[in-house]
Design an enzyme around this catalytic site. Structure first.
Site, short mmCIF file in Angstrom:
data_model
loop_
_atom_site.label_atom_id
_atom_site.label_comp_id
_atom_site.label_asym_id
_atom_site.label_seq_id
_atom_site.Cartn_x
_atom_site.Cartn_y
_atom_site.Cartn_z
N ASN A 8 -6.30 0.08 -11.37
CA ASN A 8 -5.08 -0.71 -11.63
C ASN A 8 -5.33 -1.49 -12.91
O ASN A 8 -6.03 -2.50 -12.91
CB ASN A 8 -4.80 -1.65 -10.46
N ARG A 90 -2.76 3.56 -10.90
CA ARG A 90 -1.49 2.97 -10.49
C ARG A 90 -0.59 2.87 -11.71
O ARG A 90 -0.99 2.35 -12.75
CB ARG A 90 -1.71 1.58 -9.91
N ASP A 147 4.52 3.43 -8.39
CA ASP A 147 5.08 2.47 -7.43
C ASP A 147 6.49 2.84 -7.00
O ASP A 147 6.92 2.52 -5.90
CB ASP A 147 5.14 1.07 -8.07
N HIS A 207 6.34 -6.51 2.28
CA HIS A 207 5.20 -6.72 1.38
C HIS A 207 5.38 -8.12 0.80
O HIS A 207 6.18 -8.33 -0.12
CB HIS A 207 5.18 -5.66 0.28
N LEU A 208 4.65 -9.09 1.34
CA LEU A 208 4.84 -10.49 0.97
C LEU A 208 3.60 -11.01 0.24
O LEU A 208 2.58 -11.32 0.85
CB LEU A 208 5.11 -11.34 2.22
#
Length: 397
Positions: A8, A90, A147, A207-208
């Protein structure tokens, strides 16, 4: 048996996780930060509890790649570069071109670079990381994991904005979503935890984290998601505003004498959200202030309210759900936040056991025995999903 490294790359960072595949065993993980500054911290964790740290002069991402790989050899984590048989990167924005992970060719790299206008903070840095690894490991298969790819299954009724249709045709003005790799991973894990095939489930994944998004997953496919054309849309986030009336943006630009849209976007991306409401982007700090500080309380209450609105909408879209799945930094570590969210959704049959909820970062069904909708806590592992995609894509070439 080989080793796959998941990457990443940010504008000044390079994060990695090294797996032994196909066993999916984590061998090492770490990061090089502040690339291009006077000194750059290098951190590598490996083995049971080994932790290597140093500060180095790292001029660019190519230097960062060399440092990471050389340190892996020095620490005897690998014997040579030849042990690395796959690299997964990513990439935030795949646009409409990429509906799945792909082997990176020169053409693919060019397309990733061209898609920078969809993710100006991310795609250029992702491309830099790809080029750096290509220089050092030119013959190792490299795979781009997007993503946005998981959300390619969204129907037009959910991805189109109510704008002149030719804006979509000419400029790609549509919803793409983000965090797809995370939503995909926790959906797969949720199916295993529930003991049912993913293709039979209706899930809402939360997704927090510093960036937050919510996705409605219908029988394994993304049906709708809260982020939009960019990761700025959706619920309140650490420093991002989430959804805002576009007319308010134009109004504020006039009031603030802002003529450059990028300046306004900077405010919406980096000075808004929890930070703008309460002076801190750190949820842990706001939780500590919650009982005594009205602004911290307001910021958290707005955060919860936005989440509940999206979950309610997605329950209607899905016509019910088998489970809510909570993940990422805030979701995994903040038990009070999970309880607040569940308490606002009791009407729909969501209920979590306070005793089961007193955990952090572990996989668990938090539900009461009589809950109609299960609530699952599942730590995300985007890097593992990237490594799996490297194996899958490379083997199919």
């Amino acid at each position: 048996m080989g080793k796959t490294i998941a990457i990443n790359a940010g504008s000044s960072t390079l994060k990695f996780k090294l797996f032994e595949m196909p066993q999916e065993r984590v061998i090492a993980q770490g990061a090089v930060e502040r690339i291009g500054f006077k000194t750059s911290p290098v951190n590598i964790r490996y083995g049971v509890d080994h932790h290597y740290q140093e500060k180095a002069v790292v001029a660019d991402h190519l230097a960062a790649v060399n440092i990471v790989l050389d340190e892996l050899i020095k620490l005897r984590i690998i014997d040579s570069y030849d042990e690395i048989t796959g690299v997964g990167h990513r990439v935030v924005a795949g646009g409409e071109q990429f509906h799945d992970s792909v082997l990176i060719t020169d053409q693919v790299l060019k397309q990733i670079t061209d898609l920078a206008e969809y993710a100006p903070l991310h795609n250029p840095a992702n491309a830099v990381g790809i080029r750096a690894f290509k220089r050092v490991l030119p013959h190792v298969p490299a795979v781009a994991v997007f993503d946005t790819a998981f959300h390619a299954s969204m129907p037009a009724v959910n991805y189109l904005y109510s704008l002149p249709y030719d804006y979509y045709q000419r400029y790609g003005a549509r919803k793409f979503g983000a965090h797809g790799t995370s939503h995909r991973y926790v959906a797969v894990r949720a199916a295993k935890l529930l003991g049912r095939p993913l293709e039979t489930l209706k899930l809402i994944t939360l997704h927090l984290g510093a960036g937050s998004s919510i996705t409605a997953i219908d029988h394994g496919q993304s049906l709708d998601t809260s982020m939009g054309f960019t990761p700025l849309a959706g619920i309140t986030m650490a420093t991002r505003s989430g959804d805002v009336d576009p007319s308010l943006v134009a109004y504020l630009m006039k009031k603030l004498n802002i003529s450059d849209p990028d300046e306004m976007l900077t405010i919406l991306n980096t000075q808004s959200g929890l930070l703008g409401l309460a002076g801190s982007a750190d949820m842990q700090e706001l939780e500590a202030r919650y009982d005594e500080d009205s602004q911290a309380q307001l910021a958290i209450d707005i955060f919860v309210n936005r989440i509940v609105k999206y979950v309610g909408a997605y329950l209607a879209e899905l016509q019910g759900a088998d489970a809510l799945v909570i993940t990422a930094g805030i979701g995994e570590r903040d038990a009070r936040m999970r309880q607040r969210i569940a308490d606002r959704l009791t009407y729909f049959g969501v209920a979590i056991d306070p005793t089961k909820n007193q955990v952090s970062g572990v996989e668990r069904d938090l539900s009461t025995t009589d809950a109609k909708i299960r609530t699952l806590l599942i730590p995300t592992d985007e890097e593992l999903m990237i490594a799996r995609d490297v194996e899958r894509v490379a083997q199919n070439q």
